[in-house]
Structures are given as C-alpha cells and as structure tokens.
Motif scaffolding. Structure first.
Motif, mmCIF file in Angstrom:
data_model
loop_
_atom_site.group_PDB
_atom_site.id
_atom_site.type_symbol
_atom_site.label_atom_id
_atom_site.label_comp_id
_atom_site.label_asym_id
_atom_site.label_seq_id
_atom_site.Cartn_x
_atom_site.Cartn_y
_atom_site.Cartn_z
ATOM 1 N N PRO A 148 0.837 -1.203 0.000
ATOM 2 C CA PRO A 148 0.000 0.000 0.000
ATOM 3 C C PRO A 148 0.865 1.243 0.000
ATOM 4 N N GLY A 149 0.311 2.322 -0.526
ATOM 5 C CA GLY A 149 1.014 3.582 -0.520
ATOM 6 C C GLY A 149 0.133 4.695 -1.027
ATOM 7 N N PHE A 150 0.631 5.903 -0.871
ATOM 8 C CA PHE A 150 -0.087 7.089 -1.313
ATOM 9 C C PHE A 150 0.491 7.521 -2.658
ATOM 10 N N PHE A 151 -0.374 7.622 -3.668
ATOM 11 C CA PHE A 151 0.048 7.977 -5.015
ATOM 12 C C PHE A 151 -0.330 9.422 -5.291
ATOM 13 N N LEU A 152 0.666 10.180 -5.851
ATOM 14 C CA LEU A 152 0.484 11.595 -6.173
ATOM 15 C C LEU A 152 0.974 11.805 -7.607
ATOM 16 N N ALA A 153 0.158 12.450 -8.432
ATOM 17 C CA ALA A 153 0.516 12.584 -9.858
ATOM 18 C C ALA A 153 0.188 13.976 -10.374
ATOM 19 N N ASP A 154 1.047 14.474 -11.331
ATOM 20 C CA ASP A 154 0.823 15.756 -11.981
ATOM 21 C C ASP A 154 1.002 15.576 -13.498
ATOM 22 N N PRO A 155 0.275 16.347 -14.270
ATOM 23 C CA PRO A 155 0.403 16.228 -15.733
ATOM 24 C C PRO A 155 1.715 16.852 -16.242
ATOM 25 N N VAL A 156 2.220 16.311 -17.380
ATOM 26 C CA VAL A 156 3.392 16.862 -18.050
ATOM 27 C C VAL A 156 2.895 17.515 -19.352
ATOM 28 N N PHE A 157 3.059 18.802 -19.390
ATOM 29 C CA PHE A 157 2.583 19.554 -20.556
ATOM 30 C C PHE A 157 3.738 19.750 -21.549
ATOM 31 N N VAL A 158 3.418 19.547 -22.793
ATOM 32 C CA VAL A 158 4.323 19.935 -23.883
ATOM 33 C C VAL A 158 3.517 20.924 -24.712
ATOM 34 N N GLY A 159 3.818 22.176 -24.437
ATOM 35 C CA GLY A 159 2.960 23.220 -24.966
ATOM 36 C C GLY A 159 1.694 23.260 -24.141
ATOM 37 N N ALA A 160 0.566 23.186 -24.823
ATOM 38 C CA ALA A 160 -0.715 23.184 -24.101
ATOM 39 C C ALA A 160 -1.287 21.778 -24.000
ATOM 40 N N GLU A 161 -0.521 20.802 -24.479
ATOM 41 C CA GLU A 161 -1.035 19.441 -24.519
ATOM 42 C C GLU A 161 -0.392 18.603 -23.433
ATOM 43 N N VAL A 162 -1.253 17.776 -22.778
ATOM 44 C CA VAL A 162 -0.752 16.849 -21.767
ATOM 45 C C VAL A 162 -0.186 15.658 -22.498
ATOM 46 N N ARG A 163 1.131 15.477 -22.390
ATOM 47 C CA ARG A 163 1.798 14.391 -23.105
ATOM 48 C C ARG A 163 2.113 13.217 -22.202
ATOM 49 N N GLY A 164 2.012 13.427 -20.891
ATOM 50 C CA GLY A 164 2.347 12.354 -19.964
ATOM 51 C C GLY A 164 1.992 12.724 -18.532
ATOM 52 N N VAL A 165 2.314 11.779 -17.611
ATOM 53 C CA VAL A 165 2.000 11.981 -16.182
ATOM 54 C C VAL A 165 3.203 11.552 -15.369
ATOM 55 N N VAL A 166 3.628 12.437 -14.425
ATOM 56 C CA VAL A 166 4.683 12.092 -13.463
ATOM 57 C C VAL A 166 4.006 11.748 -12.142
ATOM 58 N N ALA A 167 4.334 10.603 -11.587
ATOM 59 C CA ALA A 167 3.686 10.143 -10.338
ATOM 60 C C ALA A 167 4.736 9.689 -9.348
ATOM 61 N N LEU A 168 4.344 9.711 -8.084
ATOM 62 C CA LEU A 168 5.207 9.176 -7.017
ATOM 63 C C LEU A 168 4.348 8.336 -6.073
ATOM 64 N N LYS A 169 5.017 7.420 -5.434
ATOM 65 C CA LYS A 169 4.350 6.567 -4.445
ATOM 66 C C LYS A 169 5.081 6.716 -3.131
ATOM 67 N N LYS A 170 4.261 6.936 -2.057
ATOM 68 C CA LYS A 170 4.849 7.165 -0.740
ATOM 69 C C LYS A 170 4.205 6.216 0.266
ATOM 70 N N SER A 171 5.036 5.590 1.063
ATOM 71 C CA SER A 171 4.538 4.663 2.083
ATOM 72 C C SER A 171 4.300 5.405 3.397
ATOM 73 N N PHE A 172 3.210 5.035 4.093
ATOM 74 C CA PHE A 172 2.897 5.594 5.412
ATOM 75 C C PHE A 172 3.165 4.575 6.516
ATOM 76 N N SER A 173 3.973 3.566 6.183
ATOM 77 C CA SER A 173 4.240 2.519 7.182
ATOM 78 C C SER A 173 4.923 3.074 8.424
ATOM 79 N N GLY A 174 5.753 4.095 8.255
ATOM 80 C CA GLY A 174 6.418 4.686 9.422
ATOM 81 C C GLY A 174 5.428 5.335 10.373
ATOM 82 N N LEU A 175 4.366 5.910 9.792
ATOM 83 C CA LEU A 175 3.327 6.532 10.636
ATOM 84 C C LEU A 175 2.577 5.470 11.435
ATOM 85 N N GLU A 176 2.265 4.364 10.755
ATOM 86 C CA GLU A 176 1.575 3.284 11.470
ATOM 87 C C GLU A 176 2.452 2.724 12.574
#
Length: 580
Positions: A148-176
C-alpha cells in the motif's frame, strides 16, 4: 436502633462514595479527553505533513527537461538515474513517468524485480485526474508490488497538450509504526470510510460505514484494494465523545478536516480516569469511614454514659419503688388501723349515744311511767275513774313504743336488702304512713311528680322511714298553725333523684342541719320527741351514698316554714351504691 443507625450510615457512605466516584470520573475523564484532543491534533498534523510534504515534487518534475525529452522518445537512461536519486533522497517508494496511454517509460525502481517500467496504470484514478490536467491523489494497494502507498501525480505539458503523467508513491508505514509503538488506537479512513491506516493491523481495509454499490464498483475499477473483502468494522458511537470498538468502550475523537475528505479517528482508554476516580472514591470512603468510626465511638461513649445514667436512675427507681412499697405497706397498715379506729370510734360513738340514750330514756320513759303510776294510784283511790284508766295507759304505752321503735332504727346498720326501686313509690308509701297525722292537722298537701321514672338503689323500707320521719317532723312543725300546707316535690338533678318537703311550720329556729342530725337534739318541747328522727334519717341517707339538706323558708315570698331536701344517686349513676 443501633443496627438501623449503622445501616443508615453505611447507606449514606455508599451513596456519597457513588456520587464522588461519578463526579471524579467525569472530572478525570474530561482530563483524558483533553489529553486525547492534544494527541489527535498531533496525529492530524503529522498526517497532513505526510500528505503535503511531496505534493509539489511531481509538479516540479513535470517541468524537468529530461522528462520532456523522454516523452519525445529520447533515451530514459539518465532520467531513470535522476528519478532514483530523487526517490532515495526524498525517502519515497518510487517516482515514475507514464505516457498519455498510461504506459510507464521511466521509474526510480527501473533496476528492481518489481520495476514499474512497462506497466500500464491508466486504470488508476490519480492517472486519470492528472491526464485531465489536475493533480491526482490516491491511497491504494500497489498493483505491481502489492504494497500500500499514497500515489500523487501531476500532468506533463508539452505546450498546451498533456503528453504524460509524473507520479510518485509514498509509504505511510512509518506513521503506522509510530502509532503502534505508542500503544495508541488510531484509524485513518478515506472519504468512503475505508480504513487506510490503523494502529491495529486487523482493522486495515475494514469499512467504518457500509459501502453502496457505486462505491464498490469504483473501488474495483481502480483496483484500489485488490483481494480485500472490505468487511465492516465492529464499532459504533455510544455518545458524542465515546464509542465502542470490538466490544470495548473507549473515548473517541474525530478529525474530519483532512485533505481529500479523509478522517482521523482517535480512540483513548479511560482506564486512568477509572483508576483515579476509584482512588478518589477510596480516599473519600476511607475518610468517611474514619468519620463514621469516630462518630460511632462518640456515640458509643454517649450511649455508655446514658446507660450508666440509666442504670443509676434505675437503681434509684428501684430504691424509690422499695421505699414506695414500704410506704404502701405502711399506708395499708395505717388504713387498716384507721378502719379499726373508725370501728372503735363508731363503737365509742354508739356507746356515747347509748350513754346519752340512757339519760334520755330515763327522762322520756320516766314521765309516762310516773303518769302510769299516778293513774293507777288514782284508780285505787277512786274506783269510779277506773274506766278511763285503760285508755290513758294505752296512750302512754304507745308513746313508749314509739321511743323504742326509733331506737331500733337508730341501732340498725341497714346495709342489707338493697334493691332498685322507684323513688316516687317510696315517697307515696311514706305519705300513706303519715296520713293520720296529715288528717289530724288538717294539712293541705301538694305533690309534684317527675315526668320520667326515677329509680334508686337501696333499702326501700329505710328510705320510706326517711320520708316518714321528714313528713312527720313537718306535720309536727305545723301544729297550731293557722295555715298548714305541705309541698312534696320529686325531681332529677345532676344524676340524682331528689325529693324535697316544704312546710309552713315554725322552721328550724336558726338551728343548723348538722346540729339537728345529732341524736336527742330537737326544736320541740320536752315530751314531744327525742330528736332521733333526723339522726336516723341522716344515717340512712349517708348509707345510701346521698346527702340531706335543710334550710328555713325565710327567703321565700311567704315567710315561715322549712325545706328539707334529700338527694340519692340514680341507679347506675356510679355513686358507689353498687358496693352496698
């Protein structure tokens, strides 16, 4: 009484202890709630910090030229290294780049068996949101790693067009882990009520509220919690600040102002509040017990002193009773002596009366005897007068018989033969006895009888003797009177039957009734009576529990004469006649 007092004291102590326990629990529970609010605020801040710590990283990476070049088809060798470096330094599980079709072309874990490179994540909601030009956020179980993890993503624009997505995954196991080490009971749930993080592993992926069909379908489509049944967690709110979870009552606080509609539930034990409240109760009960013991000791002392005083008073009472018994015995002895003395006095009085009687008898009988002697001598001297001798002697004998008859009534006690009879009948009988006297004196008689029947208890013959004596005295008192009237009145007064005799004779001549009751005292001239009639009558009336009164008629409108009144208790009126 002592047992009742002790029971009441114990009940009062228990009531006070219960009240103190409840008040102390409320106080200490409020303290625990305040501490829990502090802990909840701390955990809320921690969760928000974890969520927002890398919220700008994907946006920054989306501006990186290496990311744009990779999307243009250039080599990802340098980008993979850069992403790995960023991931390691930021402490993230992974950072990866996806094309508009959701295919991962670069990842920080490119060199691991669970590399994201080549994986398609177009089904994830965070990817779909980023593809629409928004920041995507999602907590889910990894489709590749199964972690399990927390996923966060933002669009990658090339000009005005979304050409891709950059995402990250973060674990909250330390909090638990921090929650578990602290021994806390914490639940972090998403907007649908699915438990994402929990201090107890058994609570993970349970639902706090039932999921509807649409929610279940969306979760399945996003493959958010694959392989998890999403069963409801056994818990319920019992009050605004309390909840029951897995059958245990806990203090419950809730933070609902987290990002993405998440909720943070904090459960705190109230054992310390209970322990402290019982401790406070024990202190109060002990103090109350000490006070009760002191009170009981003081009370026992007071009771002891009262008991000793009571024993002293009882001893004094016994002594007084003994003295009283002696006094009663002495009184009884004195009463016996008094009765004996009264008998002796009565006997002495009778002897004195007999002494007076002897003198009076000598005087009263001496005259008729001397007269008889003179008549006999005259008859011897004058035989012609012998015819009158019998009548003269008969009259003298009659007079002597009357004297002896009065002496007989005077000597008799008369306590025998008591009965209940009507007073009017006795008075009428007395009138018949003195009828010759009334006729001889030409006396006018007026009788006034009562409406009701008046009954008395006594010796009727002796009451008739009283009536006869009083009537005869009245007739004798009216001899030589020009107006001879006799008024007889029988009536009831104050539980007594009364008969009064009023005459128009010479009255009592100023004499008192007490004097007239003495034997041989008379207001008539010598030879006309011994004065025994009233004495006999007074004795008879006294034996019947009544009294006799007499007074002159000088206060009446017509002067002259006397009034004799005799009162006798009515039968059953309780004047002591029943003892006769």
């Amino acid at each position: 009484m002592a047992r009742v007092s002790l029971t009441v004291s114990l009940l009062v102590t228990l009531c006070v202890g219960f009240a103190v326990n409840r008040a102390a629990y409320q106080y200490f529970s409020a303290e625990e709630l305040a501490k829990a609010e502090g802990q909840l605020s701390l955990y809320r801040s921690t969760v928000i910090a974890e969520l927002e710590q890398h919220s700008h990283l994907t946006h920054v990476l989306a501006q990186d030229s290496y990311v744009a070049d990779a999307l243009e088809g250039q080599s990802t060798f340098v980008l993979n290294a850069r992403l790995k470096d960023f991931s390691d330094k930021a402490g993230l599980d992974a950072i990866y780049l996806m094309t508009a079709e959701g295919i991962t072309i670069a990842a920080s874990n490119f060199d691991t068996p669970t590399s994201f490179v080549g994986q398609v994540y177009a089904f994830r909601p965070y990817f779909q949101n980023a593809l629409r030009g928004e920041q995507g956020r999602l907590y889910a179980i990894g489709a590749t790693t199964g972690l399990p993890g927390f996923f966060l993503a933002d669009p990658v624009f090339v000009g005005a067009e979304v050409r891709g997505v950059v995402a990250l995954k973060k674990s909250f196991s330390g909090l638990e882990d921090s929650w578990r080490r602290a021994g806390e009971q914490v639940i972090l749930a998403n907007a649908q009520g699915v438990v994402l993080l929990a201090s107890d592993p058994d609570w993970l992926y349970r639902t706090l509220t039932p999921l509807d069909v649409e929610q279940k379908a969306a979760i399945r489509a996003a493959r958010q919690f694959p392989g998890q049944p999403l069963d409801p967690l056994s818990w319920q709110k019992t009050s605004p600040d309390r909840a029951e979870i897995l059958g245990e009552e806990r203090l419950h606080l809730l933070a609902q102002d987290l990002p993405d509609g998440w909720q943070l539930h904090y459960f705190a034990s109230d054992e310390q509040a209970v322990t402290r409240s019982w401790l406070a109760t024990a202190v109060v009960v002990v103090l109350a017990g000490i006070l009760l013991i002191v009170f009981q000791v003081q009370r026992a002392r007071r009771i002891g002193r009262a008991l000793r005083r009571s024993e002293q008073e009882e001893a004094q009472l016994r002594q007084a009773n003994a003295q009283l018994a002696v006094e009663v015995a002495e009184r009884k002895t004195a009463e016996a002596r008094l009765k004996s003395t009264q008998k002796e006095l009565a006997q002495a009085s009778r002897l004195a009366a007999l002494g007076q009687l002897s003198a009076s008898v000598t005087h009263e009988l001496g005259q008729p005897i001397a007269a008889m002697r003179n008549h006999l001598a005259a008859a011897e001297m004058n035989p012609k007068g012998a015819e009158r001798l019998g009548s003269n002697i008969a009259g003298l004998v009659t007079r002597m018989e009357g004297i002896t008859r009065q002496l007989k009534f005077f000597a008799t006690s008369g306590h025998e033969g008591f009965e209940v009879f009507e007073l009017r009948a006795a008075v009428e009988a007395g009138l018949e006895l003195v009828a010759p006297n009334i006729e001889a004196g030409a006396i006018s008689v007026q009788c006034e009888w009562p409406q009701e029947v008046l009954r008395v208890r006594g010796n009727r013959l002796r009451i008739e003797q009283v009536v006869t004596n009083i009537l005869r005295n009245a007739c004798d008192a009216m001899e030589d009177m020009t107006q001879a009237e006799l008024h007889i009145h029988v009536f009831a007064k104050e539980n007594c039957a009364v008969f009064s005799v009023t005459d128009t004779g010479h009255g009592l001549a100023g004499a008192a009734l007490q004097d007239l009751q003495e034997p041989f005292v008379t207001t008539r001239e010598s030879g006309r009576g011994m004065g025994l009639g009233l004495a006999i009558s007074a004795t008879i009336v006294k034996d019947h529990g009544g009294d006799m009164q007499a007074w002159d008629r000088q206060h009446e409108a017509q002067e002259g004469g006397a009034i004799f009144e005799v009162r006798l208790p009515l039968a059953g009126a309780g004047h002591g006649l029943d003892r006769m």
